[in-house]
Design an enzyme around this catalytic site. Structure first.
Site, mmCIF file in Angstrom:
data_model
loop_
_atom_site.group_PDB
_atom_site.id
_atom_site.type_symbol
_atom_site.label_atom_id
_atom_site.label_comp_id
_atom_site.label_asym_id
_atom_site.label_seq_id
_atom_site.Cartn_x
_atom_site.Cartn_y
_atom_site.Cartn_z
ATOM 1 N N PRO A 27 0.828 -1.214 0.000
ATOM 2 C CA PRO A 27 0.000 0.000 0.000
ATOM 3 C C PRO A 27 0.866 1.270 0.000
ATOM 4 C CG PRO A 27 -0.177 -1.171 2.090
ATOM 5 C CD PRO A 27 0.605 -2.049 1.169
ATOM 6 N N GLU A 43 3.502 -6.493 8.242
ATOM 7 C CA GLU A 43 3.777 -5.080 7.980
ATOM 8 C C GLU A 43 4.702 -4.892 6.781
ATOM 9 O OE1 GLU A 43 2.094 -2.541 9.594
ATOM 10 O OE2 GLU A 43 1.028 -4.351 10.240
ATOM 11 N N ARG A 49 -4.441 -9.836 -19.915
ATOM 12 C CA ARG A 49 -5.464 -9.596 -20.946
ATOM 13 C C ARG A 49 -4.943 -8.707 -22.073
ATOM 14 N NH1 ARG A 49 -8.048 -4.787 -20.632
ATOM 15 N NH2 ARG A 49 -10.014 -5.391 -21.568
ATOM 16 N N ASP A 107 -10.865 0.060 -24.144
ATOM 17 C CA ASP A 107 -11.003 0.067 -22.690
ATOM 18 C C ASP A 107 -11.207 1.448 -22.124
ATOM 19 O OD1 ASP A 107 -10.568 -2.579 -22.267
ATOM 20 O OD2 ASP A 107 -8.412 -2.384 -21.954
HETATM 21 CL CL1 6GU Z 1 -0.362 -3.830 -3.526
HETATM 22 N N1 6GU Z 1 -0.817 -4.535 -1.014
HETATM 23 C C1 6GU Z 1 -1.466 -4.430 0.137
HETATM 24 N N2 6GU Z 1 -1.152 -5.240 1.153
HETATM 25 N N3 6GU Z 1 -2.425 -3.545 0.358
HETATM 26 C C2 6GU Z 1 -2.729 -2.753 -0.649
HETATM 27 C C3 6GU Z 1 -2.099 -2.814 -1.885
HETATM 28 C C4 6GU Z 1 -1.129 -3.734 -2.040
HETATM 29 N N4 6GU Z 1 -2.619 -1.883 -2.698
HETATM 30 C C5 6GU Z 1 -3.537 -1.269 -1.978
HETATM 31 N N5 6GU Z 1 -3.619 -1.782 -0.746
#
Ligand code: 6GU
Length: 243
Positions: A88, A115, A158, A173
């Site tokens: 994230p 984490e 895809r 798309d």
């Molecule tokens: Cl790529 N990984 C995780 N654990 N949480 C996320 C993410 C990735 N993208 C958004 N939230």
């Protein structure tokens, strides 16, 4: 394209063998290998995580295990891999990212849990001139990288030649022209009292193209004004602006 995934939950990646992606694998367009990270643990408990230096909640994935896993999986094929670290805290994964990666010969996804992975795993790989992309699929937090890998692999595969029955689907798309796609309709002509827009049954291809473009502009302005604002200067012509 060769795709490797390293995870402590190989079963989580089973959906990659279904439907469109499954067919791409059977057809030999994609070579997929999912690896259990615990293969590279050396202690009896097969521990993959430990407490964070500096304190704080959660656990961090240990560098020794990831380092050996990466070395071993990279060595399975002589082609260099782009290493993808889902987190994230990464840069945003977008359609442009999917397009860029669809030109790669090899992708290697590392699924972190807890984490995250000790940062030295990424630092060490980059120091060896390997390409490492830390990416996020959106502004929310998942429990681990596995679901993000499902998302990214589907978006990339895809786009590979021969995967979609009709390559025009990828060209039209949402996002490929910077706009959201407008609404679509099929038979019957009237359903529950709701009629298909007349223009779509007119047979006038220029008018239909204009109507579709206007609906795309309208929908993008309503739902994603940020996308409209980000379009390059020359993306809109006078007819677009008149709308
Ligand atoms: Cl790529 N990984 C995780 N654990 N949480 C996320 C993410 C990735 N993208 C958004 N939230």
């Amino acid at each position: 394209m060769r795709i490797d995934v390293i995870t402590i939950f190989p079963g989580y990646l089973a959906p990659l063998r279904e439907a469109l992606l499954g067919r791409a694998i059977s057809a030999g367009l994609v070579d997929l290998a999912v690896h259990d990270l615990r293969t590279w643990t050396r202690d009896v408990h097969q521990a993959v995580d430990d407490a964070p230096y500096g304190g704080g909640p959660g656990m961090v994935m240990r560098p020794q295990v990831w380092g050996e896993a990466l070395d071993a999986v990279l060595a399975l094929d002589e082609r260099p891999a782009r290493i993808v670290v889902p987190t994230p805290a990464g840069r945003p994964f977008t359609q442009a990212t999917a397009q860029a990666w669809s030109g790669d010969e090899r992708l290697l996804f590392t699924c972190g849990r807890y984490e995250g992975i000790d940062q030295r795993v990424v630092d060490d790989a980059r120091r060896r001139d390997l390409t490492v992309d830390e990416v996020s699929i959106g502004d929310y937090v998942l429990v681990g990288g596995e679901v993000a890998v499902l998302v990214m692999v589907e978006a990339v595969v895809r786009l590979l030649p021969g995967v979609l029955g009709n390559p025009a689907s990828a060209e039209q798309d949402s996002f490929s022209d910077g706009l959201l796609e407008g609404p679509a309709f099929t038979r019957p002509e009237v359903w529950r009292g709701l009629a298909v827009p007349d223009v779509l049954r007119s047979g006038n291809h220029a008018k239909i193209a204009r109507w579709r473009r206007d609906r795309a502009l309208e929908r993008t302005a309503e739902r994603r004004p940020d996308l409209l604002a980000a379009l390059p200067e020359d993306a809109l012509d006078d007819a677009d602006r008149a709308f």
